[in-house]
Write a protein that holds these residues in place. Structure first.
Motif, PDB file in Angstrom:
ATOM      1  N   GLY B 168      28.106  53.738  38.047  1.00 54.69           N
ATOM      2  CA  GLY B 168      29.130  52.642  38.822  1.00 54.69           C
ATOM      3  C   GLY B 168      30.307  52.243  38.083  1.00 54.69           C
ATOM      4  N   TYR B 169      30.940  51.427  38.369  1.00 52.70           N
ATOM      5  CA  TYR B 169      32.084  50.864  37.650  1.00 52.70           C
ATOM      6  C   TYR B 169      32.344  49.296  37.441  1.00 52.70           C
ATOM      7  CZ  TYR B 169      34.318  51.269  41.958  1.00 52.70           C
ATOM      8  OH  TYR B 169      34.732  51.031  43.247  1.00 52.70           O
ATOM      9  N   PHE B 170      31.318  48.602  37.841  1.00 52.84           N
ATOM     10  CA  PHE B 170      31.451  47.202  38.332  1.00 52.84           C
ATOM     11  C   PHE B 170      31.124  46.192  37.091  1.00 52.84           C
ATOM     12  CE2 PHE B 170      29.845  49.358  42.270  1.00 52.84           C
ATOM     13  CZ  PHE B 170      31.126  49.085  43.032  1.00 52.84           C
ATOM     14  N   ASP B 171      30.389  46.804  36.265  1.00 52.93           N
ATOM     15  CA  ASP B 171      30.244  45.997  35.081  1.00 52.93           C
ATOM     16  C   ASP B 171      31.045  46.255  33.736  1.00 52.93           C
ATOM     17  OD1 ASP B 171      29.019  43.969  33.292  1.00 52.93           O
ATOM     18  OD2 ASP B 171      27.423  45.220  32.570  1.00 52.93           O
ATOM     19  N   SER B 172      32.346  45.796  34.365  1.00 57.87           N
ATOM     20  CA  SER B 172      33.570  46.385  33.532  1.00 57.87           C
ATOM     21  C   SER B 172      34.602  45.366  33.333  1.00 57.87           C
ATOM     22  CB  SER B 172      34.115  47.696  33.840  1.00 57.87           C
ATOM     23  OG  SER B 172      34.541  47.539  35.292  1.00 57.87           O
ATOM     24  N   ARG B 173      35.673  45.322  32.533  1.00 58.64           N
ATOM     25  CA  ARG B 173      36.666  44.162  32.509  1.00 58.64           C
ATOM     26  C   ARG B 173      37.690  45.012  32.613  1.00 58.64           C
ATOM     27  NH1 ARG B 173      35.270  40.751  27.417  1.00 58.64           N
ATOM     28  NH2 ARG B 173      35.850  38.836  28.808  1.00 58.64           N
ATOM     29  N   VAL B 174      38.944  44.390  32.818  1.00 63.91           N
ATOM     30  CA  VAL B 174      40.331  44.572  32.697  1.00 63.91           C
ATOM     31  C   VAL B 174      41.152  43.844  31.784  1.00 63.91           C
ATOM     32  CG1 VAL B 174      42.276  44.999  34.363  1.00 63.91           C
ATOM     33  CG2 VAL B 174      40.105  45.607  35.311  1.00 63.91           C
ATOM     34  N   VAL B 175      41.872  44.557  30.985  1.00 61.80           N
ATOM     35  CA  VAL B 175      42.813  43.715  30.281  1.00 61.80           C
ATOM     36  C   VAL B 175      44.179  44.171  30.906  1.00 61.80           C
ATOM     37  CG1 VAL B 175      43.077  45.695  28.260  1.00 61.80           C
ATOM     38  CG2 VAL B 175      43.460  43.329  27.888  1.00 61.80           C
ATOM     39  N   ASP B 194      37.081  40.073  34.474  1.00 54.37           N
ATOM     40  CA  ASP B 194      36.126  40.789  35.087  1.00 54.37           C
ATOM     41  C   ASP B 194      36.914  41.887  35.997  1.00 54.37           C
ATOM     42  OD1 ASP B 194      34.354  39.670  33.489  1.00 54.37           O
ATOM     43  OD2 ASP B 194      33.424  38.751  35.277  1.00 54.37           O
ATOM     44  N   GLN B 195      36.394  43.159  36.350  1.00 50.58           N
ATOM     45  CA  GLN B 195      37.088  44.001  37.210  1.00 50.58           C
ATOM     46  C   GLN B 195      37.216  43.314  38.478  1.00 50.58           C
ATOM     47  OE1 GLN B 195      35.382  45.402  40.082  1.00 50.58           O
ATOM     48  NE2 GLN B 195      33.335  44.292  39.414  1.00 50.58           N
ATOM     49  N   ASP B 196      36.344  42.412  38.819  1.00 50.36           N
ATOM     50  CA  ASP B 196      36.766  41.544  40.378  1.00 50.36           C
ATOM     51  C   ASP B 196      37.581  40.304  40.289  1.00 50.36           C
ATOM     52  OD1 ASP B 196      35.117  40.006  38.953  1.00 50.36           O
ATOM     53  OD2 ASP B 196      33.577  39.767  40.629  1.00 50.36           O
ATOM     54  N   GLY B 197      38.276  40.435  39.021  1.00 55.57           N
ATOM     55  CA  GLY B 197      39.289  39.362  38.991  1.00 55.57           C
ATOM     56  C   GLY B 197      38.629  37.919  38.530  1.00 55.57           C
ATOM     57  N   ARG B 425      42.469  41.385  42.737  1.00 63.36           N
ATOM     58  CA  ARG B 425      42.550  40.065  42.540  1.00 63.36           C
ATOM     59  C   ARG B 425      43.126  39.679  41.095  1.00 63.36           C
ATOM     60  NH1 ARG B 425      39.778  35.059  43.492  1.00 63.36           N
ATOM     61  NH2 ARG B 425      38.065  35.971  42.371  1.00 63.36           N
ATOM     62  N   SER B 426      44.095  38.861  40.774  1.00 68.17           N
ATOM     63  CA  SER B 426      44.590  38.366  39.666  1.00 68.17           C
ATOM     64  C   SER B 426      45.012  37.011  40.078  1.00 68.17           C
ATOM     65  CB  SER B 426      45.761  39.230  39.158  1.00 68.17           C
ATOM     66  OG  SER B 426      46.896  39.367  39.840  1.00 68.17           O
ATOM     67  N   PRO B 427      45.597  36.165  38.768  1.00 66.68           N
ATOM     68  CA  PRO B 427      45.774  34.855  38.922  1.00 66.68           C
ATOM     69  C   PRO B 427      47.414  34.529  39.225  1.00 66.68           C
ATOM     70  CG  PRO B 427      45.689  35.510  36.509  1.00 66.68           C
ATOM     71  CD  PRO B 427      45.155  36.634  37.325  1.00 66.68           C
ATOM     72  N   GLY B 428      47.911  35.594  39.161  1.00 63.09           N
ATOM     73  CA  GLY B 428      49.330  35.628  39.356  1.00 63.09           C
ATOM     74  C   GLY B 428      49.932  36.503  39.309  1.00 63.09           C
ATOM     75  N   PRO B 429      51.408  37.052  39.136  1.00 67.82           N
ATOM     76  CA  PRO B 429      51.987  38.211  38.959  1.00 67.82           C
ATOM     77  C   PRO B 429      51.298  38.944  37.952  1.00 67.82           C
ATOM     78  CG  PRO B 429      53.662  36.711  39.218  1.00 67.82           C
ATOM     79  CD  PRO B 429      52.385  35.793  39.391  1.00 67.82           C
ATOM     80  N   ALA B 430      50.864  40.168  37.887  1.00 68.83           N
ATOM     81  CA  ALA B 430      50.225  40.652  36.976  1.00 68.83           C
ATOM     82  C   ALA B 430      50.574  42.242  36.876  1.00 68.83           C
ATOM     83  CB  ALA B 430      48.699  40.831  37.242  1.00 68.83           C
ATOM     84  N   SER B 431      50.513  43.014  35.802  1.00 64.86           N
ATOM     85  CA  SER B 431      51.035  44.191  35.291  1.00 64.86           C
ATOM     86  C   SER B 431      50.023  45.049  34.097  1.00 64.86           C
ATOM     87  CB  SER B 431      52.381  44.160  35.224  1.00 64.86           C
ATOM     88  OG  SER B 431      52.618  43.769  34.027  1.00 64.86           O
ATOM     89  N   ASP B 432      50.204  46.092  34.181  1.00 65.95           N
ATOM     90  CA  ASP B 432      49.809  46.920  32.845  1.00 65.95           C
ATOM     91  C   ASP B 432      48.169  46.675  32.746  1.00 65.95           C
ATOM     92  OD1 ASP B 432      52.500  47.381  32.636  1.00 65.95           O
ATOM     93  OD2 ASP B 432      52.663  46.427  30.545  1.00 65.95           O
ATOM     94  N   PRO B 433      47.326  47.073  33.899  1.00 65.06           N
ATOM     95  CA  PRO B 433      46.226  47.129  33.744  1.00 65.06           C
ATOM     96  C   PRO B 433      45.525  48.151  32.808  1.00 65.06           C
ATOM     97  CG  PRO B 433      46.634  48.003  35.755  1.00 65.06           C
ATOM     98  CD  PRO B 433      47.935  47.643  35.198  1.00 65.06           C
ATOM     99  N   SER B 434      44.535  47.772  32.272  1.00 69.36           N
ATOM    100  CA  SER B 434      43.652  48.918  31.131  1.00 69.36           C
ATOM    101  C   SER B 434      42.234  48.557  31.681  1.00 69.36           C
ATOM    102  CB  SER B 434      43.983  48.807  29.795  1.00 69.36           C
ATOM    103  OG  SER B 434      43.126  49.607  29.065  1.00 69.36           O
ATOM    104  N   TRP B 435      41.481  49.503  32.377  1.00 71.91           N
ATOM    105  CA  TRP B 435      40.124  49.407  32.474  1.00 71.91           C
ATOM    106  C   TRP B 435      39.187  49.754  31.330  1.00 71.91           C
ATOM    107  CZ3 TRP B 435      39.339  50.645  38.292  1.00 71.91           C
ATOM    108  CH2 TRP B 435      38.363  49.931  38.893  1.00 71.91           C
TER     109      TRP B 435
END
Lengths: 166, 440
Positions: B168-175, B194-197, B425-435
């Motif tokens: 799976g991939y759910f227990d992960s974060r996004v910077v 978290d990956q779900d925002g 989902r993100s708190p506002g405008p967002a860019s450049d994700p890294s998983w």
């Protein structure tokens, strides 16, 4: 040709203008002090040795074609005029900012902005401006001067800006 | 500290019900994600059973986090509670499968929660409703109540793995970069979630422009580019302590586009000096650096192969941006992209068989994938500006930045099949994700 005549006039004005160096003051041009505040006296735009004069009358910006760092004919005219002014006012420090439009990836645009800034730097050095006065920075697409999703803005945002400070 | 331990309730997790030899009357429930699922599999996840009063506030929330994860894959479709006949009132009571078959549920997830002080215990089981068989063994997770979301993500990963046969991939974060303010003077902060925002934290204060953060292979450090000194420079940050340092540059140089090597010991990045942008490799331990490319062209956006032996990058040495691969030890770069348009930001898949990239063609931007020899190019998305792909830990999903004309950037995700394009989902405008990788 409006630009050409203006530039010619400016060049003439520079030759005629017998002016002292920009006023002294503390050299706040500290690259390392991110949190510090630097101040630059813009001076009277009517004073040919003022930063305000450089920004408005000489022109601090040249523009580029898509994905290109080649200097246009107009750009070279502006830069020659900048060089004359900079050589006349050797106490000023020079930061050349390279910028790109938003129609590209972030990384490539940083590199492209760096290439544009370097092209301007090389031109100014060839025109006699001391290399030691110049630094370059690229902002890529991060700092547009005009914001719109149209050619008009992209054209203006592909630019190199010569930022003069004391 | 999110302390999370796993302890099987009824023996080790083994012997999936669909293992060879399991004689079942029906075809065992198995989602083949490689073939691209047209019809999502219906499943039900009733609220978990609170086994004591203190568990009440978690029992429903945990089930909802899991459902959000699973439905978000596009592989599964939830049968809502309002349509359910069956009731799960005790974790250990036999399931009345006929109640669940009646509402066309194919998979059923049951669970229970117990809270003791700041300790929480979550148990779950997964059933194939049609065959009436349990898929895998029941599993119990124990941890701090602060970690309840992570426990829900771990359950989600278990369910996903049992249904698809893949991690799976759910227990992960996004910077990523959280953006705010006017577009000509954007405030850009490095942020992590978290990956779900959920659980957003800001890692930089936004006084300096920052972009393109990248996770280390273990998820505990990040690299990013920031203008703290007025110039773009690569920073290395320890995520938990927020301590950071500049790496890999000397006066007069601009550095950006960093990525870790798979062993976390080295960083490959771009360095611009005198208008030339080349690739460099920095050993983080010794501080020694090597120049990997030396061309007049722009060489940027490097990314390591999972085995650490090669680097994919983009270069305009042919006249416009294309993708190349070269050995880390140096040597010739081989061009791998030959389609129409410009290719940028190659990112090697965790499995090593694909690169994801940004493609620009006819005024549109796309995210795509191709094999390392350039074959089997598949364009997954299209918009005014799609860029900067990053892979999910299992290599099945790609997250990227999307900007519509005149709009704010948002984070999006898409399966590598091209299905299930979704906004993250993100708190506002967002860019450049890294998983990140799966969390330890």
């Amino acid at each position: 040709m409006k630009l050409l005549s203006k530039a010619t006039l400016v060049a003439a004005a520079l030759v005629l203008a017998a002016c002292a160096n920009p006023r002294g003051g503390a050299n706040d041009y500290e690259y390392g002090a991110g949190a510090g505040i630097s101040s630059t006296a813009l001076g009277d735009p009517g004073d040919p040795a003022s930063i305000a004069y450089f920004n408005t009358t000489i022109g601090d910006t040249v523009n580029f074609a898509v994905n290109s760092s080649d200097l246009t004919e107009q750009g070279q005219i502006v830069l020659r005029t900048q060089a004359v002014w900079l050589n006349r006012n050797p106490a000023y420090s020079i930061l050349i900012e390279g910028h790109a439009d938003e129609r590209g990836t972030r990384e490539y645009n940083i590199a492209l902005g760096a290439r544009r800034a370097a092209r301007v730097e090389q031109f100014l050095i060839a025109e006699g401006v001391s290399a030691g006065r110049i630094r370059t920075v690229s902002y890529g697409k991060e700092r547009p001067i005009e914001v719109c999703a149209a050619q008009r803005c992209w054209d203006l945002n592909r630019r190199a800006v010569t930022v003069v400070s004391n | 500290m999110t302390q999370l331990t796993r302890r099987p309730v009824l023996g080790l997790l083994a012997g999936f019900a669909f293992a060879p030899g399991a004689a079942l009357a029906q075809t065992p429930l198995r989602i083949e994600i490689t073939e691209g699922v047209i019809e999502p599999v219906p499943y039900a996840i009733p609220d978990f059973v609170p086994e004591n009063g203190a568990a009440g506030q978690y029992a429903q929330s945990i089930a909802r986090v899991i459902a959000n994860n699973l439905s978000g894959t596009g592989l599964l479709r939830e049968i809502p509670a309002s349509a359910q006949i069956g009731r799960i009132t005790s974790f250990e009571s036999p399931v009345q499968f006929s109640d669940w078959r009646a509402v066309n549920t194919r998979a059923l997830i049951t669970g229970a929660v117990r809270v003791n002080g700041n300790q929480i215990t979550v148990k779950f089981r997964l059933f194939d409703v049609v065959s009436g068989q349990q898929l895998g063994d029941g599993l119990q997770l124990d941890g701090n109540t602060d970690a309840w979301r992570r426990m829900a993500h771990r359950v989600s990963d278990q369910v996903y793995a049992r249904l698809t046969g893949e991690a799976g991939y759910f227990d992960s974060r996004v910077v990523f970069i959280a953006e705010s303010g006017p577009r000509d003077n954007r405030r850009k902060q490095v942020a992590i979630m978290d990956q779900d925002g959920e659980n957003i934290q800001y890692l930089t204060d936004g006084t300096a422009l920052a972009f393109a953060p990248r996770f280390s292979p273990t998820g505990d450090r990040i690299l990013f580019t920031s203008y703290d000194t007025g110039f773009p420079r690569v920073y290395l940050m320890d995520v938990s302590s927020r301590r950071r340092q500049v790496i890999g540059d000397q006066p007069g140089e601009m550095t950006f586009a960093p990525r870790f090597s798979p062993d976390g010991q080295s960083v490959v990045y771009s360095l611009s000096v005198n208008g030339r942008t080349d690739l460099y490799l920095l050993n983080l331990t010794s501080g020694q650096r090597w120049q990997l490319t030396a061309t007049e062209a722009i060489d940027t956006a490097p990314s390591f192969s999972p085995d650490g032996s090669r680097v994919a990058f983009e270069s305009d040495r042919s006249g416009n941006s294309q993708l190349y691969v070269m050995p880390v030890s140096g040597g010739a770069a081989e061009r791998i992209s030959f389609g129409q348009g410009r290719y940028s930001t190659p990112v090697w898949s965790p499995r090593g068989d694909l690169v994801a990239f940004t493609k620009s063609l006819s005024g549109r931007f796309h995210i795509g994938v191709m094999r390392l020899d350039g074959s089997n190019e598949r364009i997954l998305t299209s918009s005014y500006l799609d860029e900067g792909p990053t892979w999910s830990p299992n290599g099945r999903v790609i997250m990227f930045t999307r900007e519509e004309a005149g709009g704010d950037p948002t984070l999006m995700s898409v399966d590598i099949t091209g299905r299930n394009l979704r906004r993250v989902r993100s708190p506002g405008p967002a860019s450049d994700p890294s998983w990140s990788p799966l969390l330890p």
